[in-house]
Design an enzyme around this catalytic site. Sequence first.
Site, PDB file in Angstrom:
ATOM      1  N   GLY A 125       0.917  -1.186  -0.054  1.00  0.00           N
ATOM      2  CA  GLY A 125       0.058  -0.063  -0.089  1.00  0.00           C
ATOM      3  C   GLY A 125       0.816   1.304   0.030  1.00  0.00           C
ATOM      4  N   GLU A 150       2.619  -8.113  -1.792  1.00  0.00           N
ATOM      5  CA  GLU A 150       1.272  -8.955  -1.271  1.00  0.00           C
ATOM      6  C   GLU A 150       1.309 -10.411  -1.590  1.00  0.00           C
ATOM      7  OE1 GLU A 150       1.488  -5.875  -2.888  1.00  0.00           O
ATOM      8  OE2 GLU A 150       0.379  -4.392  -1.926  1.00  0.00           O
TER       9      GLU A 150
END
Length: 747
Positions: A125, A150
């Site tokens: 993020g 991720e």
Amino acid sequence: MSNTPQHVSSSATDEVFTLEKRDDGIVILRFAVPGARQNTITADFADSFDRALDAIEHDTEVIGVVLISDTPGSFLAGADIGLFDQVESAAEVEGLSKRGQASFTRLSKLHVPVVAAIEGSCLGGGLELALACDVRIAAESRATTLGLPEVMLGLLPAGGGTQRLPRLVGIATALDLMLTGRKLRAMQAKKIGLVDSVVAPEALLLEAIRQARMAGKRSSTARASLLQRARDRVSGGLGGLTNAALEDNPAGRRVLFDQARKTLRAKTHGHYPAPERIIDVVATGYAQGIKAGYAAEARALGELALGAVSKALRHVYHATESLKKASFVARNVKPRAVGHAGVLGAGLMGAGIATVTVDKAGLPVRLKDVSDDGLARGMQQVRSFYDKRVAKKAMTQAAADRCLYQVTATTDYSGIGAADIVIEAVFEDLALKQSMLADVEAAADARGNPDCIFATNTSSLPIADIAAHAKRPENVIGLHYFSPVEKMPLLEIIATDKTSKKTIATAVAFGKAQGKTVIVVRDGPGFYTTRTLSPYLNEAARLLAEGASVRAIDEALVDYGFPVGPLTLLDEVGVDVGVKVGPILEAAFGERMAAPDASAKMIDAGYLGRKSGKGFYDYTAKKKQGGKRPVNAELATLLADDENGGPAPGAAEIVERCTLLFVNEAAHCLSERIIDDPMQGDIGAIFGLGFLPFTGGPFRYVDTVGVRRIVDRLQALAERHGPRFRPAPILKTMAQATSDSHQRFYP
Ligand code: NAI
């Protein structure tokens, strides 16, 4: 208000974002998660970010924004993983993603240019936040890393990253980053066009302010030309399909996505849904437009986060994090400072240990071998490690040279006696290792250094045997590294009954400084890792004798999710090395550890594996079409009389017999307190031996399959194939438990 920090909300004192508006109209938007060493995205972070955007959107005097972290060494490391463990439905996760997407889109649509000033980890993020800015500047420092990791948690970037990244650096490069999760240093990020410029850390803020003043909002034409430049700079990747011609038209993109799916399948064998969804979601964004891409991204995150694989990979992540914090001894036992290490034996392992000691721990190393030739070979291994780093632009030649000067070589004990820790990695021979220990103790005595720790990298000999004649057995410990040391994440530390807590604490701190994930196990034949691997490898050799082909055995287990097949692994380790530990384990644990006849016959015939040219496979012949290595053709005749005449075991049987023996032996180790808890067993098996990462390790595998089922299968196999399959006591006890929680290793 000018050049003064302004909290975006007057009532909050622990606000994540603060605004500083300068006289020239530039707003410096600083962020720091209160009390955290690494910034992560939490609910507070998102609320504070939205308040900051409100303030900027309503201020018509602002001409540009600089986004910078106030937390040293950390830009923004992504979402707090704990968030995913608390959610109850896919829709809830989808909502989190949509909220992030909306905030980042708002940032990207601000009326003024936004410059991300990046120093420290800019991951997940955090990178998606930077991608929503108009300009990205990275500070050249060790702490700066950029990436979208991720996928390693079985998830995908879901703050718009799957859509923004390919449009900035090209589809092929973006897929490579998202599918591998690899992290880039500042210069590497510049090379692929992920950041616009790289500056010295001291110049970061000033340069960002300068660019915020100069930069306009980027038009779509400006973005297209950036993309073109990024593609021009990169070549290769995905079989050379990175050219703009493919990416710029629907038919070309289809080819590219199909190729990516094919390459992926060959690697994951369908066990990892996240990378597949990443390709799908990127493809959706191109086929149906970016809005559809965002929607697909959010939906996929919801599905993946609640899926079994992401849960298992998050379990591995949490376990690793908790091992990073563990000291394995009482709090009041502090590690001794280590300022200087010695390594004995400049072979494959010794040179690797020297490399991580210099590179990660930043400590000088004295490297000893018996001959100049041995030393030269070892030093060359260290040098080639740094050559590769320099070639990849991961470090400068000057920095590499500084590291290389830290490794000094010797054929005698000069400089060894003064070391705080000496790790031996000479041949696997008890008498030799005992004599190395005596030599090191004498060298340490001569230097008045009685605290010198003697660590052994033996892969099978009990540490207590090596320490049998030690003057100071409290200073003796096992440090079992895995090959190649530079890459393998695990260090298995083995403590004997006599090893002092101080020695354990020091070895743990040393291993962590070398960048390793550390487990601490009790001494015993084969410790934990060698002991769990042995029955698995032995069973593979037995299946061969029962008529399964070399390729069928390896392919069945690779297809099931092991990184390499057991017979390929035996060839790499050396069939002789692999079975050397057999008698030691058999003496200790009986029949279930007996090495099959096949291995002895192979050793007699000189088929020792890769090093002797032939083992299960033939390394002297060229690889066949399709890249497959030919099997050793003489093996069939050699092992013919072992065959029992029955039908050859099929893939399902191969998988079940090998995997269950691995799992069962891990359970024996827990029963006998070789490992203290299932978590260390799971991490040791995954990081040291490649046990099915998507299951979360052997103990979590038992929880997932169900202990009763595992015990039933083991008992059935014991009836058919013999007592080596008898379930470990702990499994039997658990299977008989009446409550659900007692049938599980984890809550
Ligand atoms: P290697 O054969 O590559 O290296 C051994 C080195 O020790 C050689 O350079 C040799 O010249 C040197 N040596 C022998 N006697 C010496 C002495 N008296 N003084 C100084 N140097 C001496 O072996 P490798 O693979 O590096 O293994 C070393 C140790 O690590 C063994 O105990 C092995 O069981 C263990 N180990 C090996 C692993 C592997 O995958 N190769 C994995 C984990 C442990």
